[in-house]
Write an enzyme that holds these catalytic residues in place. Structure first.
Site, mmCIF file in Angstrom:
data_model
loop_
_atom_site.group_PDB
_atom_site.id
_atom_site.type_symbol
_atom_site.label_atom_id
_atom_site.label_comp_id
_atom_site.label_asym_id
_atom_site.label_seq_id
_atom_site.Cartn_x
_atom_site.Cartn_y
_atom_site.Cartn_z
ATOM 1 N N ASP A 214 53.674 40.554 38.420
ATOM 2 C CA ASP A 214 52.718 40.102 37.406
ATOM 3 C C ASP A 214 51.331 39.921 38.006
ATOM 4 O O ASP A 214 51.192 39.409 39.125
ATOM 5 C CB ASP A 214 53.213 38.760 36.844
ATOM 6 C CG ASP A 214 52.364 38.279 35.684
ATOM 7 O OD1 ASP A 214 52.440 38.880 34.614
ATOM 8 O OD2 ASP A 214 51.606 37.286 35.868
ATOM 9 N N GLU A 273 51.682 45.212 37.910
ATOM 10 C CA GLU A 273 50.855 45.114 36.701
ATOM 11 C C GLU A 273 49.412 44.966 37.149
ATOM 12 O O GLU A 273 49.020 43.926 37.675
ATOM 13 C CB GLU A 273 51.248 43.898 35.855
ATOM 14 C CG GLU A 273 50.446 43.845 34.561
ATOM 15 C CD GLU A 273 50.079 42.448 34.086
ATOM 16 O OE1 GLU A 273 49.739 42.298 32.917
ATOM 17 O OE2 GLU A 273 50.107 41.498 34.898
HETATM 18 C C1 GLC Z 1 50.410 39.048 32.795
HETATM 19 C C2 GLC Z 1 51.498 38.973 31.757
HETATM 20 C C3 GLC Z 1 51.053 38.070 30.663
HETATM 21 C C4 GLC Z 1 50.830 36.694 31.239
HETATM 22 C C5 GLC Z 1 49.824 36.739 32.382
HETATM 23 C C6 GLC Z 1 49.844 35.471 33.180
HETATM 24 O O1 GLC Z 1 49.261 39.661 32.311
HETATM 25 O O2 GLC Z 1 51.815 40.261 31.301
HETATM 26 O O3 GLC Z 1 51.970 38.013 29.613
HETATM 27 O O4 GLC Z 1 50.350 35.817 30.254
HETATM 28 O O5 GLC Z 1 50.126 37.774 33.296
HETATM 29 O O6 GLC Z 1 51.032 35.358 33.899
#
Ligand code: GLC
Ligand code: CA
Length: 556
Positions: A214, A273
């Site tokens: 993440d 991500e």
């Molecule tokens: C990422 C996740 C999102 C979350 C954020 C903080 O972007 O996909 O859903 O709110 O991180 O962890």
């Protein structure tokens, strides 16, 4: 059924179709209105029949749920609302028995303010070793009443919150790039590095096949915590986005993943991500010895436009540096694709959600385009991610009553940004009215977000066996994709076409193979004569491919 066209069993992610499962909204086994692992286990046959190769689970750990589980208080367990660790073990084994791999979400940038380390940091006070695992700083101003710098939370408002010290006095401030309940870890701390390496080992040892990382580009911060002007591009000079140190972390994570990959379960994969507009910087993360793949958000953000899509596809393939490309149409943070493509502006950008929500949505048009996009996406080289409900053609629910909204973005922007609840509404499985089989008959509570009544036509039961449903299209496409060695990872060759049309061949050595033709123009186009139609996203008309329709053809 023939098995997936995989270069080797150890690198299954290169061609995989991966289903993103948002547990809270998938299926509720115990009737409390919240999806859980029992619900997932009951529906594993559905996922196996859909034809996916892996499931990515959004965070399932113990969490106060200030950000739907992205605020983790224990990285080695399961939240009681979802189930138990024993159920997770059983689920992993059952999925493997279906030939489905498991990817879990690990959140290294921040924890929960209820994580034992944060509670210990609060108790231990300024200057303590416990505080050095986070970003605690005195405030500015005569009495420390101003935040240490001008950083803003990605969810709105300041990125700093002031604590009250043990003696009751106003104290230091701590950094949170997201909600105040999500304090950022300090990755310069060896404790933090060792802890997450151990968390990775914990889950790999339990049989997990992959980790989704993440907010993967945000971990490292400039320790001088300078103010931002807003003009700093992501990279070494940015105070917190895409700094160079982050690559060292992923090199050690890769070594851990590889050390488990030799086991009988096959390769373990890391996917980041990373929201970076600069494809060259994104490519660094998949350099040698680092992550296996990253999400391809430029593709998701791209408008439904042949020229723009072709450019993103070419850039993605050129820069993936030997790493397989990933193709994503939607996820739990963005508007559902059916709604995006039904607006006058078909692009998307997380930071401009209110702008997009102001457009009227033409659902039949959006659905037609989403169907065409699904076939385009599944024909591209690499792996594909399917966000739960995408296969049913669910739309963005934009009219959730304010008092039921849960996303912290809504509250932190004082309602200016509606947030992400509209893509997180519980799935409709069966029946003519809510909860549409999401919760068992006689459930004690309503689904945690209300489902639109009109989803009665999109339930799994209503869609199954309906030749025109999105579900039938996804099942057919995934079946063909899996049984065609040309699809998944491998070469692709653009073919000359009329303006507004995308056509490419997937064939190892020129002759034969499979052609994908996507018509994004306003006029019907002819299809090649020497080809047999395998699948199309809508009916042909007089042998021609209509606008907003994609076809897969077997070349003679
Ligand atoms: C990422 C996740 C999102 C979350 C954020 C903080 O972007 O996909 O859903 O709110 O991180 O962890
Ligand atoms: Ca439940």
């Amino acid at each position: 059924m023939p098995s997936a066209p995989m270069p080797s069993a150890d690198s299954w992610w290169q061609s995989a179709a991966i289903y993103q499962l948002y547990v809270r909204s998938f299926a509720d086994g115990n009737g409390d209105g919240i999806g859980d692992l029992a619900g997932v286990r009951a529906h594993l046959p559905y996922l196996a029949a859909l034809g996916i190769d892996a499931i990515w689970f959004n965070p399932w750990y113990p969490s106060p749920m200030a950000d739907a589980g992205y605020d983790i208080s224990d990285y080695r367990s399961i939240d009681p609302v979802f189930g138990t660790l024993a159920e997770a073990d059983a689920l992993i084994a059952e999925a493997h028995a279906h030939g489905i791999k498991i990817i879990i979400d690990v959140v290294p940038n921040h924890g929960s303010d209820q994580h034992p380390w944060f509670l210990a940091a609060l108790a231990a006070g300024p200057g303590s070793a416990e505080r050095s695992r986070f970003w605690f700083r005195p405030g500015r101003g005569d009495h420390g009443e101003l935040p240490p710098n001008n950083w803003q939370s990605i969810f709105g408002g300041p990125a700093w919150t002031r604590v009250t010290e043990a003696d009751g006095s106003p104290g230091e401030w701590y950094l949170h790039l997201f909600a105040p309940e999500q304090p950022d870890f300090n990755w310069a701390s060896p404790d933090v590095r060792l802890e997450f390496e151990d968390v990775l080992r914990f889950w790999f040892a339990r049989g997990v096949d992959g980790i989704r990382i993440d907010s993967a580009a945000l971990l490292c911060k400039d320790a001088s915590l300078p103010d931002v002007t807003g003009a700093e591009p992501p990279g070494p000079a940015h105070p917190y986005t895409d700094r160079d140190d982050v690559h060292l972390i992923y090199q050690s994570w890769r070594a851990i993943a590889d050390s488990y990959s030799a086991s009988q379960h096959g390769g373990r994969m890391l996917i980041g991500e990373i929201w970076l507009p600069d494809a060259a910087r994104l490519a660094r993360y998949v350099g040698p010895g680092e992550l296996h793949t990253v999400f391809n958000f430029p593709y998701l953000n791209c408008p439904w436009d042949a020229g723009a899509l072709r450019e993103v596809i070419d850039q993605t393939l050129a820069l993936s540096a030997g790493a397989p490309a990933t193709w994503v149409l939607s996820n739990h943070d963005v508007d559902r694709v059916v709604s995006r493509y039904g607006r006058a502006d078909t692009s998307f950008d997380l930071e401009r959600r209110p702008y997009f929500h102001a457009f009227p949505v033409d659902l039949p048009l959006g659905t037609r385009r989403a169907r065409a996009a699904a076939l385009l996406t599944m024909a591209l080289p690499g792996s594909v991610y399917i966000y739960q409900g995408e296969e049913l053609g669910l739309w963005e629910v934009q009219d959730i009553p304010d008092e039921l909204r849960q996303d912290p973005i809504w509250a932190r922007t004082h309602g200016a940004d509606p947030g992400r609840d509209g893509c997180r509404v519980p799935l409709p499985w069966s029946g003519m009215e809510p909860p549409f089989g999401f919760s068992p008959f006689g459930a004690a509570a309503d689904p945690w977000l209300p489902q639109p009544k009109d989803w009665r036509d999109l339930t799994v039961s209503a869609s199954s066996g309906n030749p025109d449903s999105m579900l039938t299209l996804y099942r057919d496409a995934l079946r063909i994709r899996r049984s065609s060695p040309e699809l998944g990872d491998g070469p692709m060759t653009w073919q000359p076409t009329a303006d507004g049309v995308l056509a490419f061949d997937r064939a190892p050595h020129g002759a034969g193979g499979l052609r994908c033709v996507a018509n994004l123009s306003a006029a019907p186009v002819a299809l090649p004569a020497n080809a047999a139609l395998l699948l199309s996203s809508g009916p042909l008309s007089g042998g021609l491919l209509p606008p907003d329709t994609t076809a897969w053809l077997r070349l003679g």
